[in-house]
Motif scaffolding. Structure first.
Motif, PDB file in Angstrom:
ATOM      1  N   ARG A 121     -28.179  49.203  54.567  1.00 56.06           N
ATOM      2  CA  ARG A 121     -28.514  50.605  54.311  1.00 56.06           C
ATOM      3  C   ARG A 121     -27.694  51.502  55.246  1.00 56.06           C
ATOM      4  NH1 ARG A 121     -34.233  50.281  55.044  1.00 56.06           N
ATOM      5  NH2 ARG A 121     -34.308  50.154  52.792  1.00 56.06           N
ATOM      6  N   SER A 128     -31.390  55.212  46.074  1.00 55.47           N
ATOM      7  CA  SER A 128     -31.680  54.901  47.477  1.00 55.47           C
ATOM      8  C   SER A 128     -33.152  55.157  47.796  1.00 55.47           C
ATOM      9  CB  SER A 128     -30.807  55.757  48.398  1.00 55.47           C
ATOM     10  OG  SER A 128     -29.443  55.443  48.202  1.00 55.47           O
ATOM     11  N   LEU A 131     -30.325  61.847  49.899  1.00 51.68           N
ATOM     12  CA  LEU A 131     -30.270  60.516  49.283  1.00 51.68           C
ATOM     13  C   LEU A 131     -30.277  60.607  47.760  1.00 51.68           C
ATOM     14  CD1 LEU A 131     -32.811  58.578  51.529  1.00 51.68           C
ATOM     15  CD2 LEU A 131     -30.340  58.778  51.768  1.00 51.68           C
ATOM     16  N   SER A 132     -29.784  59.562  47.120  1.00 53.24           N
ATOM     17  CA  SER A 132     -29.825  59.479  45.659  1.00 53.24           C
ATOM     18  C   SER A 132     -31.171  58.900  45.242  1.00 53.24           C
ATOM     19  CB  SER A 132     -28.705  58.588  45.148  1.00 53.24           C
ATOM     20  OG  SER A 132     -28.930  57.257  45.572  1.00 53.24           O
ATOM     21  N   ALA A 173     -35.775  52.152  48.631  1.00 54.10           N
ATOM     22  CA  ALA A 173     -36.382  52.062  49.961  1.00 54.10           C
ATOM     23  C   ALA A 173     -37.893  52.260  49.948  1.00 54.10           C
ATOM     24  CB  ALA A 173     -35.737  53.091  50.894  1.00 54.10           C
TER      25      ALA A 173
END
Lengths: 202, 202
Positions: free
Chosen positions: A8, A46, A42-43, A50
């Motif tokens: 990450r 992601s 973030l996309s 997460a």
DNA sequence: TCAATATCGGATCGTTCAATCCATAATTAA
DNA sequence: TTAATTATGGATTGAACGATCCGATATTGA
């Protein structure tokens, strides 16, 4: 040992901090994934990789809050200080934190999950903050019990009543702060609650 | 004289009652128009024709609430009773109302509009409930002032402090009720607040 | 060196959102 | 009667929602 796969690249702490601030300011329902994406940078992939879901992200954000600004209530669990002192620090500390202008007003835990929504996700949101509220309440109650056994409070003190008074005031701080009640007035109110404590001594 | 045009066929009171219960249970954000349509039995056209928007419907529903269950707080504005009695009725009445199982828990006014959302509509939602909260607070403050002038409270009483204590506890009742705190514990807590009032006599 | 694993950016999914439009019906004022 | 006005049910709108998929990329363990 590092886990297999591509590591990450984003800063988890920074992402949780951004998400926490957004949920804190707007509440769970009114905060959209688009806003969370922009705030964290973030996309969707992601974010979901997460945290699994919006609800999962909220839970982690609440944990981040509890470990950060929300940790002001931890003092009430400290049994090394007198129960009155613990409650005093709880109330005054909460007021100071909630009126701090470096972050959103009020308490994320006190303001979230107070209504029941039909969606399944809602139940999870409610659970995580309600659990923290229940823990705080239990610690307040333990202080009251300690106060009675130590003699600070009268023997015939209604433990649940005093607990509900203190916890109720604590929870009400958030709404007052959101409505613009000044820190000074609230600190004076906390002193009034504590004066009540003193008046109940034998 | 009746207004021109086709008369409305649905029961406005019944529609507002249904909408109020839905907003009360789920909050503004989590309540969808589809749910409001089903609960009221009205079409989108009728809903928008009568209320203009979801926000407009919420405002009317809040007014309906204030005129109905929310009217329990009106007693605190009654200057014909002693200030202590007024506050006592305010607190105990609110607890009884909010724990009544014939409708959703807590107080619609205390639980709504406590967070700031970016949308323009949110500001309106916030405004209508915040106004009621401010009015209640002003009435509580007037009671404290009356208490001081009448001699029930000491001359050096911190008016804003005592006001914030009482108002804070009042607001905190809703969250406690939502979390399952019993009516009995809350009534005892209200008595503790009032005992504080008594202890402040000169 | 290579298969397995996990994250990345970005496009995209089907659904639901609040809100609007339309043809029809019912009423008042002229 | 007629015109104007308003409410109705039901279809429909464009936008935003949360969530997923995909090809490319980067890392680990064999």
């Amino acid at each position: 040992m590092s886990p297999a796969g591509r590591p990450r690249t984003f800063d988890m702490e920074a992402a949780l901090q951004a998400a926490m601030l957004l949920f804190w300011e707007q509440g769970y329902e009114a905060t959209s994934l688009a806003q969370l994406r922009e705030a964290t940078g973030l996309s969707s992939a992601s974010l979901y990789g997460a945290f699994g879901s919006k609800e999962g992200l909220f839970e982690k954000a609440v944990e981040h809050y509890i470990a950060g600004p929300g940790s002001v209530t931890d003092v009430v669990a400290d049994e090394t200080v007198s129960p009155r002192e613990a409650v005093a620090r709880l109330l005054h500390g909460s007021i100071s934190m909630q009126t701090d202008t470096s972050h959103p007003r009020g308490c994320l835990v006190a303001l979230s999950g107070t209504v029941r929504a039909p969606g399944a996700g809602e139940a999870g949101v409610r659970k995580v903050v309600a659990a923290r509220r229940a823990a705080d309440r239990a610690h307040i109650r333990a202080c009251v019990v300690r106060g009675v056994t130590s003699g600070e409070l009268a023997e015939d003190t209604d433990v649940n009543g005093v607990t509900s008074m203190i916890h109720g005031f604590l929870l009400g701080i958030s709404t007052q702060v959101c409505d613009g009640t000044s820190a000074g007035h609230l600190h004076a109110a906390a002193d009034a609650v504590l004066a009540n404590w003193d008046a109940r001594g034998r």
